[in-house]
Structure formats: structure tokens, C-alpha cells
Design a protein around this motif. Structure first.
Motif, PDB file in Angstrom:
ATOM      1  N   HIS A 256     -27.837  19.147  -2.437  1.00 49.62           N
ATOM      2  CA  HIS A 256     -28.172  20.561  -2.258  1.00 49.62           C
ATOM      3  C   HIS A 256     -29.326  20.948  -3.171  1.00 49.62           C
ATOM      4  O   HIS A 256     -29.429  20.470  -4.310  1.00 49.62           O
ATOM      5  CB  HIS A 256     -26.971  21.467  -2.574  1.00 49.62           C
ATOM      6  CG  HIS A 256     -25.834  21.298  -1.626  1.00 49.62           C
ATOM      7  ND1 HIS A 256     -25.831  21.837  -0.354  1.00 49.62           N
ATOM      8  CD2 HIS A 256     -24.655  20.626  -1.750  1.00 49.62           C
ATOM      9  CE1 HIS A 256     -24.698  21.522   0.260  1.00 49.62           C
ATOM     10  NE2 HIS A 256     -23.971  20.783  -0.569  1.00 49.62           N
ATOM     11  N   SER A 258     -31.015  24.122  -5.236  1.00 48.92           N
ATOM     12  CA  SER A 258     -30.615  25.421  -5.769  1.00 48.92           C
ATOM     13  C   SER A 258     -31.347  26.531  -5.013  1.00 48.92           C
ATOM     14  O   SER A 258     -32.460  26.331  -4.514  1.00 48.92           O
ATOM     15  CB  SER A 258     -30.949  25.510  -7.265  1.00 48.92           C
ATOM     16  OG  SER A 258     -32.355  25.399  -7.465  1.00 48.92           O
ATOM     17  N   CYS A 260     -33.008  28.943  -6.033  1.00 48.01           N
ATOM     18  CA  CYS A 260     -34.320  29.241  -6.623  1.00 48.01           C
ATOM     19  C   CYS A 260     -35.378  28.208  -6.255  1.00 48.01           C
ATOM     20  O   CYS A 260     -36.573  28.433  -6.473  1.00 48.01           O
ATOM     21  CB  CYS A 260     -34.209  29.342  -8.146  1.00 48.01           C
ATOM     22  SG  CYS A 260     -33.776  27.765  -8.940  1.00 48.01           S
ATOM     23  N   TYR A 265     -29.605  18.766  -6.650  1.00 46.81           N
ATOM     24  CA  TYR A 265     -28.383  18.128  -7.138  1.00 46.81           C
ATOM     25  C   TYR A 265     -27.887  17.125  -6.095  1.00 46.81           C
ATOM     26  O   TYR A 265     -27.947  17.393  -4.888  1.00 46.81           O
ATOM     27  CB  TYR A 265     -27.290  19.170  -7.391  1.00 46.81           C
ATOM     28  CG  TYR A 265     -27.672  20.215  -8.422  1.00 46.81           C
ATOM     29  CD1 TYR A 265     -27.470  19.986  -9.782  1.00 46.81           C
ATOM     30  CD2 TYR A 265     -28.237  21.428  -8.037  1.00 46.81           C
ATOM     31  CE1 TYR A 265     -27.818  20.945 -10.724  1.00 46.81           C
ATOM     32  CE2 TYR A 265     -28.591  22.391  -8.973  1.00 46.81           C
ATOM     33  CZ  TYR A 265     -28.383  22.141 -10.313  1.00 46.81           C
ATOM     34  OH  TYR A 265     -28.732  23.088 -11.247  1.00 46.81           O
ATOM     35  N   ILE A 304     -23.042  25.263  -4.123  1.00 45.77           N
ATOM     36  CA  ILE A 304     -23.517  26.242  -5.103  1.00 45.77           C
ATOM     37  C   ILE A 304     -23.138  27.621  -4.579  1.00 45.77           C
ATOM     38  O   ILE A 304     -23.639  28.063  -3.550  1.00 45.77           O
ATOM     39  CB  ILE A 304     -25.035  26.117  -5.313  1.00 45.77           C
ATOM     40  CG1 ILE A 304     -25.376  24.716  -5.831  1.00 45.77           C
ATOM     41  CG2 ILE A 304     -25.529  27.192  -6.284  1.00 45.77           C
ATOM     42  CD1 ILE A 304     -26.857  24.407  -5.858  1.00 45.77           C
ATOM     43  N   LEU A 309     -21.588  25.907  -9.586  1.00 42.17           N
ATOM     44  CA  LEU A 309     -21.500  24.717  -8.753  1.00 42.17           C
ATOM     45  C   LEU A 309     -20.052  24.268  -8.729  1.00 42.17           C
ATOM     46  O   LEU A 309     -19.427  24.097  -9.780  1.00 42.17           O
ATOM     47  CB  LEU A 309     -22.400  23.598  -9.274  1.00 42.17           C
ATOM     48  CG  LEU A 309     -22.510  22.369  -8.371  1.00 42.17           C
ATOM     49  CD1 LEU A 309     -23.905  21.753  -8.440  1.00 42.17           C
ATOM     50  CD2 LEU A 309     -21.460  21.293  -8.718  1.00 42.17           C
ATOM     51  N   ILE A 324     -24.437  27.070 -14.152  1.00 45.63           N
ATOM     52  CA  ILE A 324     -25.769  26.478 -14.010  1.00 45.63           C
ATOM     53  C   ILE A 324     -26.723  27.185 -14.964  1.00 45.63           C
ATOM     54  O   ILE A 324     -26.909  28.400 -14.880  1.00 45.63           O
ATOM     55  CB  ILE A 324     -26.277  26.618 -12.560  1.00 45.63           C
ATOM     56  CG1 ILE A 324     -25.312  25.931 -11.579  1.00 45.63           C
ATOM     57  CG2 ILE A 324     -27.684  26.040 -12.434  1.00 45.63           C
ATOM     58  CD1 ILE A 324     -25.642  26.162 -10.124  1.00 45.63           C
ATOM     59  N   SER A 326     -29.927  28.645 -16.025  1.00 50.20           N
ATOM     60  CA  SER A 326     -30.992  29.120 -15.142  1.00 50.20           C
ATOM     61  C   SER A 326     -32.354  28.543 -15.498  1.00 50.20           C
ATOM     62  O   SER A 326     -33.241  28.470 -14.636  1.00 50.20           O
ATOM     63  CB  SER A 326     -31.046  30.647 -15.163  1.00 50.20           C
ATOM     64  OG  SER A 326     -31.270  31.115 -16.482  1.00 50.20           O
ATOM     65  N   GLY A 329     -31.350  24.119 -15.252  1.00 52.22           N
ATOM     66  CA  GLY A 329     -30.553  23.636 -14.135  1.00 52.22           C
ATOM     67  C   GLY A 329     -29.357  22.801 -14.549  1.00 52.22           C
ATOM     68  O   GLY A 329     -28.576  22.360 -13.701  1.00 52.22           O
TER      69      GLY A 329
END
Length: 349
Positions: A256, A258, A260, A265, A304, A309, A324, A326, A329
Motif C-alpha cells: 500500500h 500512504s 500522502c 509499505y 492504512i 496501520l 505512522i 508523519s 513514515g
């Protein structure tokens, strides 16, 4: 059911039809605490779930020898599930379901059946009779895992015009054109022999697509040309640390990006970790940064949700939650666990 400080999600499991196999759960975004709210019976081995864009319908595969895909209406208040019927997938071990951008079709891949399906969707979210399917042929170099085609995931691109099927057995992503519910071969993307392509993650910008290769524990980075329906390989990178001595039980599983768009991940079974990569903003290339153990065995799937997560540890019957950071990460264990028998899919509502 007002839950102003909670986020809801569903969990699919390898539970039998007579037990609660799909669980409605809540997450506290502040603490990472999770709770089971309600369970749904009547489906065997719902190993992959998808919720439509309005949050009114959930689709679930039933991973068994004679596969099926189910539709459930989601109650607008309680979020409880009510059955809308099922359709046969005409293949064994369906393991993935996805929804077209216009919500008018769903797609299913059948791992042992070697086929991928298209089902038109009615206005109420229920499924019409299958409109088309494709059957893959061939094999790969791994006699133990690639003796036949094994479609492991199927997703539409952002336009909905092209359907991407990852075939673990063939070391290929097969791209099809979708026209009025019918699939036609568009092109094949070849991966290094023995890769075992499994799951895809699309960058929020749509510029790049990331592929988790199960068998050789790598991520492949593609430039995504949605207009032409083509993927160009930019990079291959290991999902495991350089110094790690990989064994036969080490396999990559879920992937996945994130929200942003800065972090990627990937879950590693065997090492039982989530790998963190930084995404270079102009090229989409990956830099390996960290590996966080999941606190359980066999993290088949993760999601997420609500800034956290959540990792589904299939063989230790728990979901664990992580905050997480920011900026970096990096994943920080919250110390919270949710006990669920064989959790194998987490789907946000």
C-alpha cells in the motif's frame, strides 16, 4: 450508531460458513485500540473484501474449490451486512475482488482456477450473471508454486478502460481492455522469472504503480501510462534487509502507498515485518528505510486506516495497530491487539 471518535472497518477471515467470518470492527485513531462490534455468518473463507465508493455495498470472495463472490448491503446506520446474493466464479480459490471506477462492474481473480471474471453490478449493488472471463495458460520456473497460472489480484486502472491481472504462476501482469463488460487482451508485462507477482498499489498521482512480488520478495516500480494502458519497469528492490538470510517461508504479501504519497509499505511473511520505503517525489523510485515487526505471525494483509496501520497476522489470530510518523513514515507500535481467528483481509469503511 454515532461513533464520532472511531473509524470502522471490516475483517475477512478463513472461517467456515457457520461461524462469523466477516467482522465489523472499530478503531480509535488516537490510541489505536480496536474492538469487534458485530459478525456476519453465511459465507465460507471470505479472504478478500471490497467496499464501494458510497459505503453502501461490500463484496467478498468465498475462497473455496468452487469459488463464489458475494454482495452484502451495508446498513447506513449500524453498518451491519445483509446478503444481496452470490455468483459462482467458475474457478477455484478466488482471492481478490475489486470495483470499477464507475461502480458498474466488479472483478474477481481465481488463484487455482487460473481465471479472472467480470460481473456487472445492479443499481442496488447486487451482481448480475458474469459478463465475461479470461482463462490464463502456461507456467513458470518454480515447479512448487508456478506449475500453472495463478491470478492473484485484479484491478482496474484509474480510467476503468484497462484491467490489470497479476499472475503469480506466469510471472506476468496481463492487461486487458474492458468494453461493455467484455475483456480483450491488450498486452503482457513480463517480470523476472520466479518473481511471482501478487498485489499492486497505485500512487495517488497515478504516475506510478508498485508491485509486490511474492516469491522473490521484491517490489517492482512501474511508470504508468494510463492513456496507452502500458507499464514500464523503472526499478526492482528487495522487500527484505540486505543482511537478512531469507528462507523458503519468506514471501511478500500486501502492498500500500500512504495517502500522502510519500511512503510505500510492503508486508513480509517469514520475517513477519512491514517494510517501509520512501518514494522519491519526481521519479517514483524507492529507497528502503525501515522494517517493523508486526507483533504476530504471517502478516498476509494490512491497511492504512484513520492515520494508523493495521496488520492482519493470519497465523497468530491477531490484528496489531501502529501509529505512522508523519515525517519519516516509520511505524510505532501502539501496544493494541485485536483477537480474531485467521484475519486475512482488512477493509476500511
Amino acid at each position: 450508531m454515532e461513533r464520532p471518535n472511531e473509524v470502522l472497518f471490516y475483517v475477512g477471515t478463513y472461517n467456515p460458513e457457520g461461524e462469523e467470518a466477516i467482522l465489523l470492527c472499530s478503531l480509535s485513531p488516537s490510541s489505536g485500540e480496536m474492538k469487534i462490534l458485530e459478525g456476519t455468518k453465511g459465507i465460507e473463507n471470505p479472504s478478500f473484501l471490497a467496499v464501494n465508493s458510497t459505503g453502501s455495498v461490500l463484496y467478498a470472495v468465498s475462497e473455496k474449490d468452487e469459488g463464489e463472490v458475494y454482495a452484502f448491503a451495508i446498513d447506513p446506520v449500524t453498518k451491519a451486512l445483509s446478503p444481496l446474493g452470490s455468483r459462482p466464479t467458475e474457478g477455484g480459490a478466488p482471492c481478490y475482488v475489486s470495483i470499477s471506477p464507475k461502480q458498474d462492474y466488479i472483478f474477481v481473480s481465481n488463484y487455482s482456477g487460473g481465471n479472472a471474471n467480470v460481473f456487472p453490478v445492479n443499481k442496488d449493488g447486487s451482481l448480475q450473471v458474469m459478463s465475461d472471463q479470461v482463462k490464463h495458460v502456461g507456467s513458470g520456473i518454480r515447479e512448487d508454486r508456478q506449475e500453472a497460472p495463478h491470478p492473484h489480484s485484479v484491478i482496474p486502472d484509474g480510467s476503468g478502460k484497462h484491467i490489470l491481472v497479476c499472475d503469480l504462476g506466469l510471472d506476468q501482469i496481463l492487461i486487458y481492455r474492458l468494453e461493455e463488460g467484455k475483456l480483450s487482451k491488450h498486452r503482457e508485462i513480463n517480470l523476472p522469472p520466479g518473481s511471482g507477482p501478487r498485489h499492486l498499489a497505485v500512487h495517488p498521482s497515478g504516475q506510478w504503480i508498485y508491485l509486490a512480488n511474492e516469491l522473490n520478495c521484491t517490489v517492482t516500480v512501474f511508470a504508468n501510462d494510463e492513456q496507452s494502458g502500458n507499464l514500464s519497469i523503472l526499478q526492482h528492490v528487495s522487500t527484505l534487509p540486505e543482511q537478512y538470510n531469507a528462507g523458503s517461508d519468506d514471501t511478500a504479501s500486501d502492498i500500500h502507498v500512504s495517502p500522502c504519497g510519500k511512503f510505500l509499505y510492503v508486508s513480509n511473511r517469514g520475517q513477519d515485518s512491514i517494510a517501509l520505503f520512501h518514494i522519491e517525489g519526481s521519479t517514483g523510485h524507492l529507497e528502503a528505510v525501515d522494517w517493523q515487526v508486526t507483533g504476530g505471525r504471517t502478516p498476509r494483509n494490512f491497511a492504512i486506516i484513520g492515520g494508523k496501520l493495521l496488520a492482519a497476522n493470519q497465523n497468530s489470530d491477531i490484528i496489531t495497530s501502529f501509529s505512522i510518523d508523519s515525517d519519516s513514515g516509520r511505524l510505532i507500535p501502539t501496544g493494541n491487539e485485536l483477537k480474531i481467528k485467521t484475519p486475512v483481509c482488512i477493509q476500511a469503511l
